[in-house]
Design an enzyme around this catalytic site. Structure first.
Site, mmCIF file in Angstrom:
data_model
loop_
_atom_site.group_PDB
_atom_site.id
_atom_site.type_symbol
_atom_site.label_atom_id
_atom_site.label_comp_id
_atom_site.label_asym_id
_atom_site.label_seq_id
_atom_site.Cartn_x
_atom_site.Cartn_y
_atom_site.Cartn_z
ATOM 1 N N ASP A 48 0.838 -1.208 0.000
ATOM 2 C CA ASP A 48 0.000 0.000 0.000
ATOM 3 C C ASP A 48 0.874 1.259 0.000
ATOM 4 O OD1 ASP A 48 0.824 -0.182 2.618
ATOM 5 O OD2 ASP A 48 -1.164 0.024 3.510
ATOM 6 N N LYS A 117 -1.144 -9.337 2.974
ATOM 7 C CA LYS A 117 -0.303 -8.848 4.083
ATOM 8 C C LYS A 117 -1.148 -7.933 4.956
ATOM 9 C CE LYS A 117 3.302 -5.744 3.616
ATOM 10 N NZ LYS A 117 2.820 -4.606 4.452
ATOM 11 N N GLU A 119 -0.929 -5.404 8.605
ATOM 12 C CA GLU A 119 -0.106 -4.752 9.627
ATOM 13 C C GLU A 119 -0.728 -4.946 11.006
ATOM 14 O OE1 GLU A 119 0.484 -0.627 8.722
ATOM 15 O OE2 GLU A 119 1.309 -1.052 6.732
ATOM 16 N N GLU A 186 9.682 -4.073 10.055
ATOM 17 C CA GLU A 186 10.098 -2.789 9.472
ATOM 18 C C GLU A 186 10.695 -1.852 10.520
ATOM 19 O OE1 GLU A 186 7.160 -0.969 6.910
ATOM 20 O OE2 GLU A 186 8.324 0.873 6.707
HETATM 21 O O1 KIV Z 1 3.578 -1.135 1.487
HETATM 22 C C1 KIV Z 1 4.766 -1.494 1.425
HETATM 23 O O2 KIV Z 1 5.503 -1.199 0.475
HETATM 24 C C2 KIV Z 1 5.302 -2.281 2.538
HETATM 25 C C3 KIV Z 1 6.776 -2.535 2.545
HETATM 26 C C4 KIV Z 1 7.472 -1.325 3.012
HETATM 27 C C5 KIV Z 1 7.123 -3.715 3.328
HETATM 28 O O3 KIV Z 1 4.589 -2.648 3.402
#
Ligand code: KIV
Length: 288
Positions: A48, A117, A119, A186
């Site tokens: 994102d 993915k 968070e 991160e």
């Molecule tokens: O959105 C993204 O590009 C990410 C990376 C920084 C891991 O989550």
């Protein structure tokens, strides 16, 4: 060019066990995905970060599920032999499980991703568990979690105090227990990242998390400096300067248009005699 066999979550775990580092890069459209695949990347992340590096927002918060589906789909058209993970955007997995699963369905079925993915730490473990039970692989993401930028007070290194480090470790273990196949870590100190990687059996893919993890991910536009006025970041290494090349190319194009150097004879199409006669009338004796 021969493409290498596509990865899956079983092979990724074996890579960790074998000490074979995992490479991951973001991509957001057909050409970036094709280039990443042709270069031989292990995983493409439709991050994102699309919000910042492609759409010009100053955080990832405005990105919607429709945006992610649209971009994930074009990445999938460009990288047909690469494992693709697509980010679940802000607040699309914090409501009830049915709503979360509806959003995951869109990313997988309409965005053609192989995994999603998300968070967050222990607090999203129940959602991860439900998604994994529905048959969808989940990549966790802890440490700096840009979707929570307003709560964590900016883009700063995580895990610096003993309490923060302990929390990160607990979160990593909770994600592993919930069924995540790997974790993005991160902006975390190298020592804390190393301890987390050693404590769990799933791969830890770092960004700004040092050398002692199981793989590295960077943003496409950072690796290639593919932007105007690039802002250097300590944890990024740039491998090409596409921004400068692009600007040079466009400047040259403008100059040649203004000076009428472009198009030259090499770039024009000539009409045949018949068409010329039609346009300008029959040839004069002098011309014949
Ligand atoms: O959105 C993204 O590009 C990410 C990376 C920084 C891991 O989550």
């Amino acid at each position: 060019m021969a493409t290498k066999p596509m990865l899956n979550i079983i092979k990724l775990k074996k890579m960790k066990e074998a000490g074979d580092p995992i490479s991951m890069i973001t991509a957001y459209d057909y050409p970036s995905a094709r280039l990443a695949e042709e270069a031989g990347i292990d995983i493409i992340l439709v991050g994102d970060s699309l919000a910042n590096v492609v759409l010009g927002y100053n955080s990832t918060i405005p990105i919607t599920i429709d945006d992610m589906v649209f971009h994930s789909r074009s990445v999938a058209r460009g990288a047909t032999h690469t494992f693709i993970v697509t980010d679940m955007p802000f607040m699309t997995y914090h409501g009830n499980i049915d709503e979360t699963l509806r959003n995951v369905r869109r990313i997988m079925q309409e965005g053609y991703a192989h995994a999603v993915k998300m968070e967050g730490g222990a607090e999203i473990a129940p959602a991860i568990n439900a998604i994994v039970k529905a048959g969808v692989p989940v990549l966790g993401h802890i440490g700096l979690t840009p979707q929570s930028v307003n709560q964590i007070g900016g883009y700063r290194i995580q895990g610096k105090t003993p309490e923060e480090a302990k929390q990160l470790m607990e979160d990593a273990k909770a994600l592993e227990k919930a069924g995540a196949f790997a974790i993005v870590l991160e902006l975390v100190t190298e020592e804390v990242a190393a301890a987390i990687s050693a404590a769990i059996s799933i791969p830890v893919i770092g960004i700004g998390a040092g050398r002692k993890v199981d793989g590295q991910v960077l943003v496409y536009h950072d690796v290639l400096k593919y932007t105007a006025s690039y802002r250097e970041k300590r944890f990024v290494k740039t491998y090409a300067d596409l921004g400068e090349l692009a600007k040079q190319g466009i400047t040259e194009f403008i100059k040649e248009v203004k000076t009428k150097e472009f198009p030259s004879e090499d770039h024009v199409f000539a009409a045949n005699e018949e068409v010329l006669d039609q346009l300008y009338g029959a040839k004069t004796g002098a011309q014949q």
